[in-house]
Design a protein around this motif. Structure first.
Motif, PDB file in Angstrom:
ATOM      1  N   HIS A 225       0.819  -1.216   0.000  1.00 48.67           N
ATOM      2  CA  HIS A 225       0.000   0.000   0.000  1.00 48.67           C
ATOM      3  C   HIS A 225       0.852   1.265   0.000  1.00 48.67           C
ATOM      4  CE1 HIS A 225      -2.012  -3.266   2.279  1.00 48.67           C
ATOM      5  NE2 HIS A 225      -3.074  -2.921   1.581  1.00 48.67           N
ATOM      6  N   LEU A 226       2.146   1.121   0.244  1.00 50.59           N
ATOM      7  CA  LEU A 226       3.023   2.277   0.464  1.00 50.59           C
ATOM      8  C   LEU A 226       4.229   2.237  -0.476  1.00 50.59           C
ATOM      9  CD1 LEU A 226       2.854   2.116   4.363  1.00 50.59           C
ATOM     10  CD2 LEU A 226       1.635   3.731   2.870  1.00 50.59           C
ATOM     11  N   GLY A 227       3.965   1.979  -1.746  1.00 47.32           N
ATOM     12  CA  GLY A 227       5.038   1.790  -2.706  1.00 47.32           C
ATOM     13  C   GLY A 227       5.884   3.016  -2.979  1.00 47.32           C
ATOM     14  N   PHE A 228       5.357   4.217  -2.751  1.00 48.10           N
ATOM     15  CA  PHE A 228       6.103   5.441  -3.007  1.00 48.10           C
ATOM     16  C   PHE A 228       6.519   6.168  -1.726  1.00 48.10           C
ATOM     17  CE2 PHE A 228       3.720   4.680  -6.853  1.00 48.10           C
ATOM     18  CZ  PHE A 228       4.656   4.951  -7.851  1.00 48.10           C
ATOM     19  N   ALA A 229       6.043   5.702  -0.590  1.00 47.34           N
ATOM     20  CA  ALA A 229       6.237   6.447   0.647  1.00 47.34           C
ATOM     21  C   ALA A 229       7.698   6.557   1.048  1.00 47.34           C
ATOM     22  CB  ALA A 229       5.421   5.806   1.774  1.00 47.34           C
ATOM     23  N   SER A 230       8.483   5.495   0.816  1.00 52.78           N
ATOM     24  CA  SER A 230       9.879   5.537   1.272  1.00 52.78           C
ATOM     25  C   SER A 230      10.658   6.639   0.578  1.00 52.78           C
ATOM     26  CB  SER A 230      10.544   4.179   1.049  1.00 52.78           C
ATOM     27  OG  SER A 230      10.438   3.783  -0.302  1.00 52.78           O
ATOM     28  N   ALA A 231      10.506   6.773  -0.739  1.00 49.30           N
ATOM     29  CA  ALA A 231      11.207   7.840  -1.457  1.00 49.30           C
ATOM     30  C   ALA A 231      10.717   9.215  -1.010  1.00 49.30           C
ATOM     31  CB  ALA A 231      11.019   7.668  -2.963  1.00 49.30           C
ATOM     32  N   ALA A 243      13.317   1.497   5.763  1.00 48.09           N
ATOM     33  CA  ALA A 243      13.223   0.115   5.293  1.00 48.09           C
ATOM     34  C   ALA A 243      11.767  -0.220   5.041  1.00 48.09           C
ATOM     35  CB  ALA A 243      13.819  -0.845   6.316  1.00 48.09           C
ATOM     36  N   GLN A 244      11.554  -1.262   4.240  1.00 45.21           N
ATOM     37  CA  GLN A 244      10.190  -1.681   3.900  1.00 45.21           C
ATOM     38  C   GLN A 244      10.175  -3.185   3.710  1.00 45.21           C
ATOM     39  OE1 GLN A 244       8.476   0.696   0.842  1.00 45.21           O
ATOM     40  NE2 GLN A 244       6.486  -0.315   0.883  1.00 45.21           N
ATOM     41  N   PHE A 245       9.090  -3.819   4.178  1.00 42.92           N
ATOM     42  CA  PHE A 245       8.898  -5.240   3.899  1.00 42.92           C
ATOM     43  C   PHE A 245       7.689  -5.381   2.985  1.00 42.92           C
ATOM     44  CE2 PHE A 245       8.185  -9.703   4.301  1.00 42.92           C
ATOM     45  CZ  PHE A 245       9.465 -10.227   4.522  1.00 42.92           C
ATOM     46  N   TRP A 246       7.908  -6.049   1.847  1.00 45.53           N
ATOM     47  CA  TRP A 246       6.885  -6.258   0.828  1.00 45.53           C
ATOM     48  C   TRP A 246       6.294  -7.644   1.055  1.00 45.53           C
ATOM     49  CZ3 TRP A 246       5.432  -2.584  -2.763  1.00 45.53           C
ATOM     50  CH2 TRP A 246       4.657  -2.999  -3.847  1.00 45.53           C
ATOM     51  N   HIS A 247       5.101  -7.707   1.652  1.00 42.10           N
ATOM     52  CA  HIS A 247       4.570  -8.982   2.131  1.00 42.10           C
ATOM     53  C   HIS A 247       3.927  -9.848   1.050  1.00 42.10           C
ATOM     54  CE1 HIS A 247       5.102  -8.384   6.517  1.00 42.10           C
ATOM     55  NE2 HIS A 247       5.008  -7.099   6.217  1.00 42.10           N
ATOM     56  N   VAL A 248       3.665  -9.297  -0.108  1.00 42.24           N
ATOM     57  CA  VAL A 248       3.058 -10.073  -1.196  1.00 42.24           C
ATOM     58  C   VAL A 248       4.154 -10.497  -2.167  1.00 42.24           C
ATOM     59  CG1 VAL A 248       0.838  -8.927  -0.940  1.00 42.24           C
ATOM     60  CG2 VAL A 248       2.531  -7.978  -2.512  1.00 42.24           C
ATOM     61  N   ASP A 273      16.612   2.041   2.332  1.00 37.07           N
ATOM     62  CA  ASP A 273      17.939   1.484   2.599  1.00 37.07           C
ATOM     63  C   ASP A 273      17.892  -0.035   2.568  1.00 37.07           C
ATOM     64  OD1 ASP A 273      19.446   3.964   3.241  1.00 37.07           O
ATOM     65  OD2 ASP A 273      18.001   4.093   4.880  1.00 37.07           O
ATOM     66  N   LEU A 274      16.748  -0.578   2.955  1.00 39.46           N
ATOM     67  CA  LEU A 274      16.585  -2.030   3.042  1.00 39.46           C
ATOM     68  C   LEU A 274      15.192  -2.396   2.564  1.00 39.46           C
ATOM     69  CD1 LEU A 274      17.624  -4.821   4.132  1.00 39.46           C
ATOM     70  CD2 LEU A 274      16.583  -4.209   6.320  1.00 39.46           C
ATOM     71  N   LEU A 275      15.105  -3.371   1.685  1.00 42.28           N
ATOM     72  CA  LEU A 275      13.820  -3.837   1.160  1.00 42.28           C
ATOM     73  C   LEU A 275      13.754  -5.342   1.349  1.00 42.28           C
ATOM     74  CD1 LEU A 275      11.172  -3.213  -0.358  1.00 42.28           C
ATOM     75  CD2 LEU A 275      12.434  -3.542  -2.497  1.00 42.28           C
ATOM     76  N   GLY A 276      12.718  -5.821   2.046  1.00 38.34           N
ATOM     77  CA  GLY A 276      12.621  -7.232   2.378  1.00 38.34           C
ATOM     78  C   GLY A 276      11.474  -7.940   1.690  1.00 38.34           C
ATOM     79  N   PHE A 277      11.677  -9.236   1.432  1.00 38.07           N
ATOM     80  CA  PHE A 277      10.668 -10.125   0.862  1.00 38.07           C
ATOM     81  C   PHE A 277      10.661 -11.426   1.666  1.00 38.07           C
ATOM     82  CE2 PHE A 277      12.009  -7.356  -2.574  1.00 38.07           C
ATOM     83  CZ  PHE A 277      10.816  -7.000  -3.173  1.00 38.07           C
ATOM     84  N   HIS A 278       9.623 -12.237   1.446  1.00 40.95           N
ATOM     85  CA  HIS A 278       9.523 -13.502   2.170  1.00 40.95           C
ATOM     86  C   HIS A 278      10.476 -14.569   1.641  1.00 40.95           C
ATOM     87  CE1 HIS A 278       6.230 -12.566   4.829  1.00 40.95           C
ATOM     88  NE2 HIS A 278       5.451 -12.191   3.839  1.00 40.95           N
ATOM     89  N   THR A 279      10.711 -14.572   0.328  1.00 48.39           N
ATOM     90  CA  THR A 279      11.493 -15.654  -0.265  1.00 48.39           C
ATOM     91  C   THR A 279      12.540 -15.109  -1.226  1.00 48.39           C
ATOM     92  OG1 THR A 279      10.117 -15.995  -2.245  1.00 48.39           O
ATOM     93  CG2 THR A 279       9.400 -17.093  -0.216  1.00 48.39           C
TER      94      THR A 279
END
Length: 575
Positions: A225-231, A243-248, A273-279
């Motif tokens: 829901h927050l794809g542009f918020a970090s920038a 940092a952001q975690f992309w749960h989908v 600075d950091l972008l996370g995913f599940h796999t």
């Protein structure tokens, strides 16, 4: 194949103590590992808020989000703290309303897991204020101290208009990003102004964060829901660690190419600075998308780092877990809840039970699952009147026509299959959309002989882990889609299925029900060990270790989390 009358499951809730090999690990202190490593000055940003205030219409508020949140009456102590931190006008509004609303509290998932961490950190949580009484308890900045009665941290609410909600949430988030990320390009619906509203709401979140953040802050955003918020936050608070975690899931570059604003979204996410995913699969797909659609970016494949616009974004992955101990405890505490459910839904006593628990979402593969259950009864007439499949479904996003049609399809398939096989005292499928209390859900999980988790694509799927954690008798069986993120950690000892293959899923169901008890126990024991070892607290600990590393690196003037092993884990950090 085990014949129907050879039931081996004994899940009447009467067992005391742990069976051999199924005991979860215990912690001796009251501080979780995640709390120990939580960074200072933490700001969490999410679409969903941890506490929602609703006007009490007499029976308490109802949570329509499907996460099982309960309600707690608002307390006077929360009113004193909230009023003290607000304007005179908000104080008056709060005092007038304090006896008239309830508070939905987090009871599961990341929101519940982060809440105790935020209490200790005394941080700030920025989220959409979607409760109808939310404004009555906040000050003139949109802030309220939570949780009620403790007031340990600040909840900053972002106010959205009806037009914002329609375009940002029901529009771009769930008509474009959700189907795109799950590979349903034919369901992507691009409407006028949805993208602009999505971007504008992201700007509102960024403005709210900027009101609370400093260069020493660690800002952690959650999900798509927050794809542009970090920038946007980066522009407002240049020195903060973000940092952001992309749960989908992240789609393949070929699928991502269907998105007309793809480069804009990628550049927005590279504000982290950091972008996370599940796999690893999703993390690699993101890196490939950047490599293809952002030609100015340099991808370091060995380190899992993108260099763009003079700075680095580290891309990591770690599968998220559940609060396994809580599900285990809840299952052990069941006392009559299954019997209440069984009687209310006319499930014959002694039936072998299959279970599905899902939102009514086209990614979950419910029609495919029902088709496999139908094929199972076709091929195994001896199981009729001996096996009942219970499908708990939660209506979701019904304002979107695709979801409404999907719900109608599921209900019609249930009716058709039941009409084909039902007898006077038995239905093959028991279908309910009732809101179940957590205690009854725990009883369902514990009582189910077999759980079918069959998403067509899923970022993780926490239901599979919830079932395993609740299988305290140690002899349930999990049928798990090979397209779910959870399959990477649980697939070896679950019964792996390919949801669109009706015959294969039906055969896996036959195999699960005919497997000897000792083998079922062996499989479930391994699954439980993994779910408890990789629980929600372990996942948050890993995230916070990475966030601390990023923060320390940025303080030294070196953006990015440093060298990583080939799987994206910091080389000097444990998995």
């Amino acid at each position: 194949m085990r014949v129907p009358d050879q039931r081996v499951i004994a899940t009447d809730g009467s067992g005391d103590g742990f069976r051999r090999g199924t005991a979860p690990p215990h912690r001796t202190d009251d501080r979780s590992r995640a709390e120990t490593f939580c960074p200072d000055s933490l700001i969490v940003v999410s679409n969903r808020q941890p506490y929602r205030h609703e006007y009490d219409s007499g029976g308490g508020s109802t949570d329509s989000s499907g996460d099982g949140s309960g309600t707690t009456p608002a307390s006077g102590s929360s009113g004193e703290r909230s009023a003290a931190s607000g304007s005179a006008e908000s104080v008056a509004l709060f005092e007038e309303a304090v006896e008239e609303f309830t508070v939905d509290e987090p009871t599961g998932g990341l929101t519940a897991g982060l809440d105790p961490v935020m209490r200790r950190a005394s941080g700030t949580w920025v989220a959409w204020g979607d409760g109808d009484a939310d404004r009555a308890v906040t000050d003139d900045r949109g802030c309220v101290a939570v949780p009620p009665g403790e007031e340990a941290y600040t909840l900053r609410r972002v106010w959205l208009s009806d037009e914002d909600v329609d375009s940002y949430y029901y529009g771009f988030s769930n008509r474009v990003l959700w189907p795109l990320c799950h590979g349903f390009t034919d369901l992507v619906e691009i409407r006028p102004n949805d993208f602009e509203r999505y971007y504008d709401v992201n700007r509102q979140f960024a403005d709210a964060v900027a009101d609370h953040a400093t260069a020493d802050s660690v800002v952690w955003l959650q999900d798509y829901h927050l794809g542009f918020a970090s920038a946007l936050i980066r522009d407002r608070v240049p020195g903060a660690t973000i940092a952001q975690f992309w749960h989908v899931p992240w789609p393949t570059p070929e699928t991502f190419a269907h998105f007309p604003r793809g480069r804009d979204l990628l550049e927005g996410l590279l504000g982290n600075d950091l972008l996370g995913f599940h796999t690893k699969r999703y993390a690699d797909a993101f890196l490939r998308s950047v490599d293809r659609f952002v030609p100015d970016a340099a991808v370091d494949w060995n380190r899992g780092v993108v260099r763009y616009d003079g700075r680095e974004t580290a891309v990591n992955f770690e599968p998220m877990g559940v609060d396994a101990a809580a599900f285990d405890r809840r299952a052990r505490e069941t006392d009559g809840e299954w019997e209440e459910f069984r009687e209310a839904h006319d499930v014959p006593r002694g039936c072998v039970i299959g279970l599905g628990v899902d939102r009514l979402d086209y990614t979950k593969g419910i029609p495919e699952r029902l088709a496999a259950v139908e094929r199972f009864f076709e091929r195994n007439p001896g199981w009729r009147e001996e096996f009942t499949f219970v499908q708990k479904a939660t209506p979701s996003r019904t304002e979107i026509p695709t979801y409404e049609r999907y719900g109608e399809l599921v209900r019609s398939e249930v009716a058709r299959i039941n009409a084909r096989f039902a007898t006077d005292g038995w239905r093959p499928i028991v279908y309910t959309e009732d809101v179940l209390p957590q205690s009854q859900l725990g009883a369902l999980y514990r009582r189910a002989d077999v759980m079918i988790v069959s998403p067509l694509l899923d970022g993780m799927n926490l239901v599979a882990q919830e079932y395993v954690a609740s299988s305290v008798d140690g002899d349930g069986a999990l049928l798990l889609s090979d397209r779910a993120g959870a399959h990477e950690t649980l697939g070896s000892h679950a019964y792996s299925i390919d949801p669109p293959s009706t015959d294969q899923v039906a055969a896996a169901l036959e195999r699960a029900l005919s497997t000897p008890l000792a083998e079922r126990r062996r499989r479930m024991n391994v699954l439980r060990q993994r779910v408890f070892a990789d629980d929600l607290d372990a996942w948050m600990e890993t995230q916070f270790r990475w966030l601390r590393r990023c923060h320390e690196s940025s303080a030294d003037g070196n953006r990015g989390a440093g060298d990583r092993s080939s799987d994206g884990v910091p080389a000097d950090e444990p998995r």
